[in-house]
Motif scaffolding. Structure first.
Motif, PDB file in Angstrom:
ATOM      1  N   HIS A 144       1.854  -5.757   2.497  1.00 40.69           N
ATOM      2  CA  HIS A 144       0.687  -5.104   3.086  1.00 40.69           C
ATOM      3  C   HIS A 144       0.400  -3.741   2.459  1.00 40.69           C
ATOM      4  O   HIS A 144      -0.747  -3.361   2.276  1.00 40.69           O
ATOM      5  N   ASP A 145       1.460  -2.984   2.134  1.00 39.10           N
ATOM      6  CA  ASP A 145       1.278  -1.631   1.613  1.00 39.10           C
ATOM      7  C   ASP A 145       1.467  -1.570   0.104  1.00 39.10           C
ATOM      8  O   ASP A 145       1.763  -0.520  -0.453  1.00 39.10           O
ATOM      9  N   SER A 146       1.263  -2.691  -0.564  1.00 44.96           N
ATOM     10  CA  SER A 146       1.464  -2.735  -2.011  1.00 44.96           C
ATOM     11  C   SER A 146       0.153  -2.511  -2.756  1.00 44.96           C
ATOM     12  O   SER A 146      -0.942  -2.648  -2.203  1.00 44.96           O
TER      13      SER A 146
ATOM     14  N   LEU B 128      -7.992   4.951   0.654  1.00 44.15           N
ATOM     15  CA  LEU B 128      -6.638   4.806   1.198  1.00 44.15           C
ATOM     16  C   LEU B 128      -6.117   6.131   1.716  1.00 44.15           C
ATOM     17  O   LEU B 128      -5.567   6.216   2.813  1.00 44.15           O
TER      18      LEU B 128
ATOM     19  N   GLU C  89      -4.912   7.169   5.508  1.00 38.75           N
ATOM     20  CA  GLU C  89      -3.570   7.670   5.763  1.00 38.75           C
ATOM     21  C   GLU C  89      -3.601   9.063   6.370  1.00 38.75           C
ATOM     22  O   GLU C  89      -2.824   9.372   7.276  1.00 38.75           O
TER      23      GLU C  89
ATOM     24  N   ASN D  43       4.467   0.406  -4.277  1.00 38.86           N
ATOM     25  CA  ASN D  43       3.974   1.000  -3.042  1.00 38.86           C
ATOM     26  C   ASN D  43       2.690   1.782  -3.295  1.00 38.86           C
ATOM     27  O   ASN D  43       2.542   2.435  -4.324  1.00 38.86           O
ATOM     28  N   GLN D  44       1.774   1.725  -2.354  1.00 39.61           N
ATOM     29  CA  GLN D  44       0.491   2.389  -2.516  1.00 39.61           C
ATOM     30  C   GLN D  44       0.626   3.902  -2.621  1.00 39.61           C
ATOM     31  O   GLN D  44      -0.141   4.552  -3.339  1.00 39.61           O
ATOM     32  N   ASP D  45       1.583   4.483  -1.922  1.00 36.32           N
ATOM     33  CA  ASP D  45       1.790   5.923  -2.012  1.00 36.32           C
ATOM     34  C   ASP D  45       2.218   6.327  -3.420  1.00 36.32           C
ATOM     35  O   ASP D  45       1.814   7.380  -3.927  1.00 36.32           O
TER      36      ASP D  45
END
Length: 355
Positions: free
Chosen positions: A24-26, A144, A148, A107-109
């Motif tokens: 989901h957070d990729s 994104l 966040e 990871n998106q971050d």
């Protein structure tokens, strides 16, 4: 050069990416297959012909991507290279095979950090074998980051993330998301009453001490909230990591001490001025009282700064969301411990006189 996923509609794409197993957070959930892919043996003229045919459906034509017959990414080239090139030039003439890419499972971050580091409008996304799967644009990352940041700000206020616009979320659902933290904070504040009860004897002997409880305790809570907000924001920007906890602690020790001294001086002067102008009579022992309040402020503000800065790092280390160490939560923690500091310092200064 178009993939099967690229031919799907937006909703079908979302489902397809889910079925492909991207977390989901990729980065895989953010990417789009709408990009311009070239072959290294194409001429400049062929490049522009291809852009004319497929550029309208591409997410961006600023960056162009070179792939081989297996779809493996070989290079990325800015379109300006072709705009100033002769028609007889070829793609391989502009290739240096040095490029930055994201991994689909990344990871998106981490992807956000890569965008900041390399200052790109788009970055290619590859699988473990280097096959180009899609691109992530700056617009995707900004959206994104906005989501966040919204969640973090809501959590900092002592609430669960709403996940919906404020005016659109059902009232009952909003109450449910806010009630949990309020109950936790209320139970935490009950320890404040317990601490006050523990020092009931001191308060009975010197009622004047109770006058400064809100002043002293709120200062510690405010210092803790400041530190928490600064550290959480720094962590989200990649400026601070758990491994740098000692640097954070050292800075907050110095900052907290300086802030505490400033407030301590102000608090001491305040009592002296009120006493001197006869706005309030604090009794014959007003000097040790003023010193007790001043030194208590130093200790409480210092403790609040340390607690507020360290708690997000501790939560991150144990795998929790740092934003859950919200400012109200830190304030509650400092309220309870601050009372202990305040009355301990007061006892040291007023023992044998008021106490």
């Amino acid at each position: 050069m178009r993939t099967q996923v690229e031919r799907l509609g937006p909703e079908q794409r979302r489902v397809a990416l889910e079925l492909m197993g991207f977390p989901h957070d990729s980065v895989g959930r953010l990417m789009t297959p709408d990009y311009i892919a070239l072959r290294e043996d194409w001429s400049t003229e062929q490049v522009f012909d291809y852009i004319r045919q497929h550029g309208a459906s591409a997410e961006t034509v600023t960056m162009l991507y070179v792939v081989d017959e297996k779809g493996i990414l070989l290079d990325d080239i800015h379109i300006r290279e072709f705009l100033v090139a002769p028609r007889t030039g070829h793609v391989r003439d502009f290739m240096d095979r040095r490029f930055v890419c994201l991994r689909a499972q990344q990871n998106q971050d981490d992807a956000l950090a890569d965008f900041r580091r390399h200052q790109r409008v788009a970055l290619p996304v590859t699988d473990a074998n280097g096959v180009l799967l899609g691109i992530v644009t700056l617009d995707d990352i900004v959206a994104l980051r906005e989501r966040e940041d919204t969640k973090e700000i809501q959590k900092l206020g002592g609430s669960e993330a709403l996940d919906e616009p404020y005016l659109q979320i059902p009232l009952l659902k909003m109450v449910q998301k806010r009630a949990g933290w309020l109950v936790v904070l209320f139970l935490g504040e009950m320890f404040t009453a317990t601490a006050m009860g523990f020092f009931e004897g001191e308060i009975e002997k010197a009622v004047v001490l109770a006058l400064f409880v809100p002043l002293v305790i709120s200062s510690g809570g405010n210092a803790g909230s400041q530190a928490t907000s600064l550290i959480i924001r720094a962590m989200s920007l990649g400026e601070v990591s758990v491994s740098r906890w000692w640097q954070v602690m050292r800075r907050e020790l110095l900052a907290g001490l300086a802030l505490g001294v400033i407030l301590g001086i102000v608090g001491t002067i305040r009592i002296a001025v009120w006493q001197g102008l006869h706005l309030r009579d604090y009794g014959p022992h007003w000097v040790p009282l003023a010193l007790a309040v001043g030194f208590a402020l130093v200790g409480i503000v210092l403790w609040g700064s340390l607690a507020g800065s360290m708690l997000p790092l501790i939560l991150k280390k144990v795998g929790f969301d740092p934003a859950t160490s919200s400012a109200p939560f830190v304030a509650t923690l400092v309220d309870v411990t601050g009372l202990v500091i305040y009355f301990t310092v007061a006892y040291a200064f007023l023992h044998g006189t008021l106490l």
